[in-house]
Scaffold this active site. Structure first.
Site, PDB file in Angstrom:
ATOM      1  CG  ASN A  66      11.668 -30.097  -4.913  1.00  0.00           C
ATOM      2  OD1 ASN A  66      12.487 -30.919  -4.520  1.00  0.00           O
ATOM      3  ND2 ASN A  66      11.371 -29.919  -6.201  1.00  0.00           N
ATOM      4  CD1 TRP A  67      14.423 -28.310   1.003  1.00  0.00           C
ATOM      5  CD2 TRP A  67      15.338 -29.850   2.357  1.00  0.00           C
ATOM      6  NE1 TRP A  67      14.163 -27.927   2.297  1.00  0.00           N
ATOM      7  CE2 TRP A  67      14.723 -28.856   3.154  1.00  0.00           C
ATOM      8  CE3 TRP A  67      15.974 -30.914   2.992  1.00  0.00           C
ATOM      9  CZ2 TRP A  67      14.725 -28.889   4.545  1.00  0.00           C
ATOM     10  CZ3 TRP A  67      15.980 -30.955   4.381  1.00  0.00           C
ATOM     11  CH2 TRP A  67      15.359 -29.956   5.151  1.00  0.00           C
ATOM     12  CE  LYS A  68      13.797 -27.549  -7.414  1.00  0.00           C
ATOM     13  NZ  LYS A  68      13.774 -26.595  -8.499  1.00  0.00           N
ATOM     14  CG  HIS A 101       9.972 -30.940 -10.270  1.00  0.00           C
ATOM     15  ND1 HIS A 101      10.948 -30.391 -11.060  1.00  0.00           N
ATOM     16  CD2 HIS A 101       9.647 -30.005  -9.355  1.00  0.00           C
ATOM     17  CE1 HIS A 101      11.212 -29.160 -10.618  1.00  0.00           C
ATOM     18  NE2 HIS A 101      10.437 -28.904  -9.583  1.00  0.00           N
ATOM     19  CD  GLU A 141      14.351 -28.973 -11.236  1.00  0.00           C
ATOM     20  OE1 GLU A 141      14.528 -29.717 -10.248  1.00  0.00           O
ATOM     21  OE2 GLU A 141      14.221 -27.738 -11.121  1.00  0.00           O
ATOM     22  CD  GLU A 186       6.747 -26.618  -9.335  1.00  0.00           C
ATOM     23  OE1 GLU A 186       7.180 -25.966  -8.383  1.00  0.00           O
ATOM     24  OE2 GLU A 186       7.295 -27.637  -9.768  1.00  0.00           O
ATOM     25  N   GLY A 213      13.375 -21.588 -10.538  1.00  0.00           N
ATOM     26  CA  GLY A 213      14.789 -21.315 -10.277  1.00  0.00           C
ATOM     27  C   GLY A 213      15.349 -20.161 -11.092  1.00  0.00           C
ATOM     28  CB  SER A 216      10.922 -17.559  -8.617  1.00  0.00           C
ATOM     29  OG  SER A 216      11.859 -18.120  -9.529  1.00  0.00           O
ATOM     30  N   GLY A 221      11.224 -24.236  -4.087  1.00  0.00           N
ATOM     31  CA  GLY A 221      12.534 -24.849  -4.267  1.00  0.00           C
ATOM     32  C   GLY A 221      13.589 -24.059  -3.509  1.00  0.00           C
ATOM     33  N   GLY A 222      14.258 -23.149  -4.215  1.00  0.00           N
ATOM     34  CA  GLY A 222      15.380 -22.383  -3.660  1.00  0.00           C
ATOM     35  C   GLY A 222      15.113 -21.790  -2.287  1.00  0.00           C
TER      36      GLY A 222
HETATM   37  P1  PGA Z   1      12.099 -22.602  -7.239  1.00  0.00           P
HETATM   38  O1  PGA Z   1      11.702 -24.133  -7.567  1.00  0.00           O
HETATM   39  O2  PGA Z   1      11.245 -22.177  -6.065  1.00  0.00           O
HETATM   40  O3  PGA Z   1      13.555 -22.640  -6.925  1.00  0.00           O
HETATM   41  O4  PGA Z   1      11.774 -21.803  -8.453  1.00  0.00           O
HETATM   42  C1  PGA Z   1      10.375 -24.562  -7.518  1.00  0.00           C
HETATM   43  C2  PGA Z   1      10.282 -26.023  -7.852  1.00  0.00           C
HETATM   44  O5  PGA Z   1      11.088 -26.512  -8.655  1.00  0.00           O
HETATM   45  O6  PGA Z   1       9.417 -26.743  -7.334  1.00  0.00           O
END
Ligand code: PGA
Length: 252
Positions: free
Chosen positions: A11-13, A97, A99, A169, A175, A215, A236-237
């Site tokens: 997920n590149w957000k 998600h 967010e 999650e 993150g 993470s 994500g990251g």
């Molecule tokens: P993260 O994000 O790997 O940076 O913790 C995961 C996500 O939001 O799907």
């Protein structure tokens, strides 16, 4: 061993402009040639979906979107429809998600409608669920997961949900560098699988893929994937850099 093919999804957000996204996708293709028995997906921003869709065409890396509008078309400024996503080459859509839930105030009801739009279009939904730190501290983790699944999948039947993927999650692990322990993750995944069994029957519970997110990185993916109810990861990251993400993908 179960029959579920692992899925590693990135997920590149809201990172990467078009040229950065294209470069990462091309490098990732090179670094993952020959990878077998793992499904791979990347979800860039809407702005680069079409471009990345063309780069990934005829490859084993699938394209995903980070969000969708539940309406078919119309005067909905700033939204994107299922048919637009399909026309860019998407096959997966991340829905709900944390967010989106926390920052953009998406409710379980919105999420339920989005899942419906995704399924009706023949796209694959990845429904995200997870508790916040204070909910975990209050001992409410399972209650929250139960509610998010119950309302997110309201009015569906097992037959509609054959392609459904759930991503667990824990919000406190996204993150933050804090990862749930393997046992904490496994316990929640087991709970989710049992919930799916109670609600939709054994066959769906056995086939549904449940991803862990929060993470995930090359250093912890192997341990996470050793857990019996964890079928992949939403990253994500660590998905932003092609080399790092390819190491997650090649966890075996
Ligand atoms: P993260 O994000 O790997 O940076 O913790 C995961 C996500 O939001 O799907």
């Amino acid at each position: 061993m179960n029959q579920r093919t692992p899925l590693i999804a990135g997920n590149w957000k809201m990172y990467k402009d078009c040229s950065q996204a294209a470069e990462t996708a091309k490098t990732l293709l090179e670094l993952t040639t020959g990878v077998k028995d793992v499904d791979i997906m990347i979800a860039p921003s809407f702005a680069s979906l079409y471009l990345i869709g063309n780069i990934l065409k005829n490859s084993d890396i699938k394209l995903g979107a980070q969000n969708i509008c539940h309406r078919k078309e119309g005067a909905f400024t700033g939204e994107i429809s299922a048919s637009m996503l399909l026309s860019c080459g998407c096959s997966y859509v991340i829905v709900g998600h944390s967010e989106r839930r926390e920052i953009f105030k998406e409710t379980d009801d919105n999420i339920n409608k989005k899942i419906n739009a995704v399924i009706n279009a023949g796209l694959i939904p990845i429904l995200c669920v997870g508790e916040t730190e204070s909910q975990r501290d209050a001992g409410d983790t399972f209650k929250i997961l139960d509610k998010q699944i119950e309302s997110g999948l309201k009015d569906f039947f097992a037959d509609n949900l054959k392609n459904l993927i759930i991503a667990y999650e824990p919000v406190w692990a996204i993150g933050t560098g804090k990862t749930a322990t393997d046992e904490q993750a496994q316990e929640s995944h087991k709970f989710i699988r049992e919930k799916i069994e109670k609600r939709f029957g054994k066959s769906l519970a056995e086939s549904i893929r449940i991803l862990y997110g929060g993470s995930v990185k090359p250093a912890n993916i192997k341990q996470i994937m050793n857990m019996p109810d964890i079928d992949g990861a939403l990253v994500g990251g660590a998905s932003l850099d092609a080399k790092t993400f390819s190491e997650v993908i090649k966890y075996k």
